[in-house]
Design a protein around this motif. Structure first.
Motif, PDB file in Angstrom:
ATOM      1  N   ALA A 125       0.831  -1.212   0.000  1.00 57.24           N
ATOM      2  CA  ALA A 125       0.000   0.000   0.000  1.00 57.24           C
ATOM      3  C   ALA A 125       0.863   1.259   0.000  1.00 57.24           C
ATOM      4  CB  ALA A 125      -0.936  -0.003   1.208  1.00 57.24           C
ATOM      5  N   LEU A 126       1.978   1.241   0.729  1.00 54.99           N
ATOM      6  CA  LEU A 126       2.878   2.394   0.744  1.00 54.99           C
ATOM      7  C   LEU A 126       3.478   2.647  -0.636  1.00 54.99           C
ATOM      8  CD1 LEU A 126       4.663   1.750   4.142  1.00 54.99           C
ATOM      9  CD2 LEU A 126       3.203   3.711   3.602  1.00 54.99           C
ATOM     10  N   ARG A 127       3.775   1.571  -1.363  1.00 59.50           N
ATOM     11  CA  ARG A 127       4.322   1.735  -2.720  1.00 59.50           C
ATOM     12  C   ARG A 127       3.297   2.319  -3.678  1.00 59.50           C
ATOM     13  NH1 ARG A 127       6.675  -3.194  -1.251  1.00 59.50           N
ATOM     14  NH2 ARG A 127       5.066  -4.390  -2.331  1.00 59.50           N
ATOM     15  N   GLU A 128       2.016   2.183  -3.363  1.00 54.46           N
ATOM     16  CA  GLU A 128       0.944   2.683  -4.231  1.00 54.46           C
ATOM     17  C   GLU A 128       0.529   4.117  -3.919  1.00 54.46           C
ATOM     18  OE1 GLU A 128      -0.248   0.998  -6.855  1.00 54.46           O
ATOM     19  OE2 GLU A 128       1.237  -0.537  -6.374  1.00 54.46           O
ATOM     20  N   LEU A 129       1.119   4.722  -2.894  1.00 57.17           N
ATOM     21  CA  LEU A 129       0.755   6.101  -2.544  1.00 57.17           C
ATOM     22  C   LEU A 129       1.071   7.040  -3.701  1.00 57.17           C
ATOM     23  CD1 LEU A 129       2.072   6.307   1.121  1.00 57.17           C
ATOM     24  CD2 LEU A 129      -0.311   6.198   0.379  1.00 57.17           C
ATOM     25  N   PRO A 130       0.300   8.122  -3.813  1.00 58.33           N
ATOM     26  CA  PRO A 130       0.602   9.081  -4.883  1.00 58.33           C
ATOM     27  C   PRO A 130       2.001   9.659  -4.701  1.00 58.33           C
ATOM     28  CG  PRO A 130      -1.109   9.938  -3.417  1.00 58.33           C
ATOM     29  CD  PRO A 130      -0.807   8.540  -2.981  1.00 58.33           C
ATOM     30  N   PRO A 131       2.733   9.789  -5.782  1.00 60.31           N
ATOM     31  CA  PRO A 131       4.106  10.301  -5.665  1.00 60.31           C
ATOM     32  C   PRO A 131       4.124  11.740  -5.153  1.00 60.31           C
ATOM     33  CG  PRO A 131       3.467  10.071  -7.979  1.00 60.31           C
ATOM     34  CD  PRO A 131       2.353   9.520  -7.165  1.00 60.31           C
ATOM     35  N   GLN A 132       5.100  12.037  -4.315  1.00 60.92           N
ATOM     36  CA  GLN A 132       5.303  13.367  -3.773  1.00 60.92           C
ATOM     37  C   GLN A 132       6.567  13.944  -4.408  1.00 60.92           C
ATOM     38  OE1 GLN A 132       3.127  14.810  -1.307  1.00 60.92           O
ATOM     39  NE2 GLN A 132       1.970  13.084  -2.101  1.00 60.92           N
ATOM     40  N   PRO A 133       6.634  15.259  -4.531  1.00 57.94           N
ATOM     41  CA  PRO A 133       7.863  15.850  -5.090  1.00 57.94           C
ATOM     42  C   PRO A 133       9.046  15.622  -4.154  1.00 57.94           C
ATOM     43  CG  PRO A 133       6.363  17.556  -4.290  1.00 57.94           C
ATOM     44  CD  PRO A 133       5.641  16.257  -4.173  1.00 57.94           C
ATOM     45  N   GLU A 134      10.201  15.341  -4.738  1.00 56.96           N
ATOM     46  CA  GLU A 134      11.407  15.157  -3.940  1.00 56.96           C
ATOM     47  C   GLU A 134      11.943  16.519  -3.525  1.00 56.96           C
ATOM     48  OE1 GLU A 134      14.338  12.525  -5.573  1.00 56.96           O
ATOM     49  OE2 GLU A 134      12.803  11.089  -6.217  1.00 56.96           O
ATOM     50  N   THR A 135      12.147  16.684  -2.210  1.00 57.89           N
ATOM     51  CA  THR A 135      12.619  17.960  -1.669  1.00 57.89           C
ATOM     52  C   THR A 135      13.939  17.811  -0.926  1.00 57.89           C
ATOM     53  OG1 THR A 135      11.442  17.640   0.408  1.00 57.89           O
ATOM     54  CG2 THR A 135      10.236  18.773  -1.366  1.00 57.89           C
ATOM     55  N   GLY A 136      14.477  16.585  -0.902  1.00 56.96           N
ATOM     56  CA  GLY A 136      15.683  16.339  -0.125  1.00 56.96           C
ATOM     57  C   GLY A 136      15.374  15.881   1.293  1.00 56.96           C
ATOM     58  N   ARG A 137      14.092  15.847   1.645  1.00 57.09           N
ATOM     59  CA  ARG A 137      13.658  15.307   2.940  1.00 57.09           C
ATOM     60  C   ARG A 137      12.934  13.997   2.682  1.00 57.09           C
ATOM     61  NH1 ARG A 137      10.794  19.550   6.672  1.00 57.09           N
ATOM     62  NH2 ARG A 137      11.050  17.796   8.079  1.00 57.09           N
ATOM     63  N   TRP A 138      13.265  12.991   3.481  1.00 54.69           N
ATOM     64  CA  TRP A 138      12.738  11.646   3.271  1.00 54.69           C
ATOM     65  C   TRP A 138      12.089  11.108   4.524  1.00 54.69           C
ATOM     66  CZ3 TRP A 138      12.921   9.798  -1.599  1.00 54.69           C
ATOM     67  CH2 TRP A 138      13.781  10.466  -2.487  1.00 54.69           C
ATOM     68  N   THR A 139      11.082  10.280   4.339  1.00 56.57           N
ATOM     69  CA  THR A 139      10.429   9.554   5.420  1.00 56.57           C
ATOM     70  C   THR A 139      10.711   8.074   5.196  1.00 56.57           C
ATOM     71  OG1 THR A 139       8.685  11.212   5.642  1.00 56.57           O
ATOM     72  CG2 THR A 139       8.219   9.011   6.506  1.00 56.57           C
ATOM     73  N   VAL A 140      11.395   7.469   6.157  1.00 60.53           N
ATOM     74  CA  VAL A 140      11.697   6.041   6.099  1.00 60.53           C
ATOM     75  C   VAL A 140      10.691   5.344   7.020  1.00 60.53           C
ATOM     76  CG1 VAL A 140      13.436   4.250   6.489  1.00 60.53           C
ATOM     77  CG2 VAL A 140      14.139   6.522   5.685  1.00 60.53           C
ATOM     78  N   VAL A 141       9.771   4.596   6.424  1.00 53.86           N
ATOM     79  CA  VAL A 141       8.720   3.893   7.166  1.00 53.86           C
ATOM     80  C   VAL A 141       9.207   2.484   7.469  1.00 53.86           C
ATOM     81  CG1 VAL A 141       6.342   3.058   7.089  1.00 53.86           C
ATOM     82  CG2 VAL A 141       6.940   5.236   5.983  1.00 53.86           C
TER      83      VAL A 141
END
Length: 121
Positions: free
Chosen positions: A16-32
């Protein structure tokens, strides 16, 4: 809950996480990740959503699913995940496998020195 059920739940969540709508890359990441106290199981590394309803929904979903996440600045997803793994290992070096009590990382935990504030600030 059986072990098989738990594994299926984690696999379903990762899908389900892989199917989330893509977000713009800003250099900040969330590692779930799934936090087992002594070990982490990364499920997804996503661009951190900034100031949006999506950010709040992600936080609530992770909390409801008892999942954890780190937020950090990194040049790419692979570096973000590697940094998160190293940080987790350093923080949990003394934790015994399958201890009766253990630490759990909250969703949206900022790794010090890598990001000025959490995404829900």
């Amino acid at each position: 809950m059986t072990c098989d059920t738990a594994i299926r739940d984690i696999a379903d969540t990762a899908a389900a996480l892989r199917e989330l709508p893509p977000q713009p890359e800003t250099g900040r990441w969330t590692v779930v990740f799934a936090d087992f106290g002594h070990a982490m199981l990364p499920l997804a590394t996503l661009p951190t959503p900034m100031g949006s309803t999506f950010a709040a929904e992600l936080f609530v979903t992770l909390h409801a699913q008892a999942l954890s996440s780190y937020e950090l600045e990194a040049p790419d997803a692979a570096t973000a995940e590697a940094t998160a793994r190293a940080y987790f290992e350093q923080q949990r070096a003394e934790v015994q496998p399958w201890a009766a009590t253990c630490l759990a990382t909250a969703p949206g935990t900022v790794i010090e020195g890598t990001s000025p504030e959490p995404f829900l600030a």
